[in-house]
Design an enzyme around this catalytic site. Structure first.
Site, PDB file in Angstrom:
ATOM      1  N   TYR A   1       0.840  -1.207   0.000  1.00 42.79           N
ATOM      2  CA  TYR A   1       0.000   0.000   0.000  1.00 42.79           C
ATOM      3  C   TYR A   1       0.874   1.256   0.000  1.00 42.79           C
ATOM      4  O   TYR A   1       0.635   2.198  -0.759  1.00 42.79           O
ATOM      5  CB  TYR A   1      -0.920  -0.032   1.229  1.00 42.79           C
ATOM      6  CG  TYR A   1      -1.738   1.210   1.449  1.00 42.79           C
ATOM      7  CD1 TYR A   1      -2.739   1.578   0.559  1.00 42.79           C
ATOM      8  CD2 TYR A   1      -1.517   2.015   2.564  1.00 42.79           C
ATOM      9  CE1 TYR A   1      -3.494   2.719   0.772  1.00 42.79           C
ATOM     10  CE2 TYR A   1      -2.265   3.153   2.789  1.00 42.79           C
ATOM     11  CZ  TYR A   1      -3.255   3.499   1.896  1.00 42.79           C
ATOM     12  OH  TYR A   1      -4.003   4.655   2.099  1.00 42.79           O
TER      13      TYR A   1
ATOM     14  N   GLU B   1     -10.917   6.248   5.978  1.00 45.68           N
ATOM     15  CA  GLU B   1     -10.229   6.990   7.031  1.00 45.68           C
ATOM     16  C   GLU B   1     -11.153   7.214   8.219  1.00 45.68           C
ATOM     17  O   GLU B   1     -10.714   7.179   9.379  1.00 45.68           O
ATOM     18  CB  GLU B   1      -9.708   8.330   6.499  1.00 45.68           C
ATOM     19  CG  GLU B   1      -8.611   8.224   5.449  1.00 45.68           C
ATOM     20  CD  GLU B   1      -7.323   7.593   5.955  1.00 45.68           C
ATOM     21  OE1 GLU B   1      -7.152   7.438   7.191  1.00 45.68           O
ATOM     22  OE2 GLU B   1      -6.467   7.235   5.126  1.00 45.68           O
TER      23      GLU B   1
ATOM     24  N   TRP C   1      -4.608   1.032  10.763  1.00 47.19           N
ATOM     25  CA  TRP C   1      -4.855   1.050   9.322  1.00 47.19           C
ATOM     26  C   TRP C   1      -4.741  -0.358   8.747  1.00 47.19           C
ATOM     27  O   TRP C   1      -5.433  -0.702   7.785  1.00 47.19           O
ATOM     28  CB  TRP C   1      -3.892   1.997   8.614  1.00 47.19           C
ATOM     29  CG  TRP C   1      -4.129   2.000   7.134  1.00 47.19           C
ATOM     30  CD1 TRP C   1      -3.310   1.498   6.173  1.00 47.19           C
ATOM     31  CD2 TRP C   1      -5.301   2.481   6.458  1.00 47.19           C
ATOM     32  NE1 TRP C   1      -3.892   1.642   4.930  1.00 47.19           N
ATOM     33  CE2 TRP C   1      -5.111   2.242   5.076  1.00 47.19           C
ATOM     34  CE3 TRP C   1      -6.483   3.093   6.875  1.00 47.19           C
ATOM     35  CZ2 TRP C   1      -6.061   2.596   4.121  1.00 47.19           C
ATOM     36  CZ3 TRP C   1      -7.429   3.440   5.927  1.00 47.19           C
ATOM     37  CH2 TRP C   1      -7.209   3.191   4.558  1.00 47.19           C
TER      38      TRP C   1
END
Length: 209
Positions: free
Chosen positions: A37, A64, A72
């Site tokens: 990512y 988010e 995350w």
């Protein structure tokens, strides 16, 4: 485009030199989904025009918001499921979600089952449509208008901002427009993810600005 190669090891700051000889932000030091990512998407400006661009930003904003209070890595692992349940982040579809869809989302263990965040996503889809009514790129242009004149240049994690005057202003404007779960920290994370601000460490090979 990638940033300049780092100098001697003493110039790396908190960046980590991997086994492949590439310097990266510390959170992407190990091979795997987070590194992929980091290397291919995080901090890359959103391309396209119209609905394609709008959808990309709506997805990032939603993820988010769901990430708030979580790692995350958790959200990234659940991203395919989020895309499935939110119809590929098609704002037109999500804006039409009602009680039946909400109940299905809250029963789906593949995603983060947070009622306030689910409700915020539907509200945000409706806010996106209101902006679309003003023009096909108004939502995306609004976000990008808050790009700073001077980009941060962190060498260490401690030097990396988590909010800014721009993210505070963006948060206020989004809330004024009817968006939810868009506090200054979430707004800044969105700006980082989409390259509106560049917080790759200075020695990181993905540094652009």
């Amino acid at each position: 485009m990638t940033g300049p190669a780092p100098g001697p090891a003493t110039d790396l700051g908190d960046a980590v030199l991997g086994e492949d000889g590439v310097a990266r932000c510390v959170w992407a030091a190990r091979p795997g989904p987070m590194q992929d990512y980091h290397d291919t998407e995080w901090g890359v400006p959103v391309a396209g025009r119209g609905v394609e661009r709008e959808t990309a930003y709506f997805e990032r904003l939603t993820l988010e918001a769901f990430q708030s209070g979580l790692s995350w890595a958790t959200i990234l692992a659940k991203r395919p499921a989020f895309r499935h349940v939110f119809a590929g982040f098609d704002a037109t579809v999500v804006a039409g979600f009602g009680e039946a869809e909400r109940a299905a989302l809250m029963a789906d263990a593949r995603i983060v089952r947070n009622g306030a965040k689910v409700d915020a996503t539907v509200a945000n889809a409706r806010a996106v449509l209101e902006l679309r009514a003003e023009g096909p790129d108004v939502f995306a242009d609004l976000l990008e208008a808050y790009a700073p004149d001077d980009q941060p240049r962190p060498r260490t994690v401690a030097e990396t901002p988590t909010t800014s005057a721009g993210s505070l202003a963006l948060s206020k404007e989004l809330k004024r427009r009817g968006f939810r779960f868009v506090g200054p920290t979430t707004a800044y994370a969105l700006m980082e993810a989409t390259g509106i601000v560049d917080t790759h460490l200075v020695a990181c090979h993905r540094r652009r600005l």
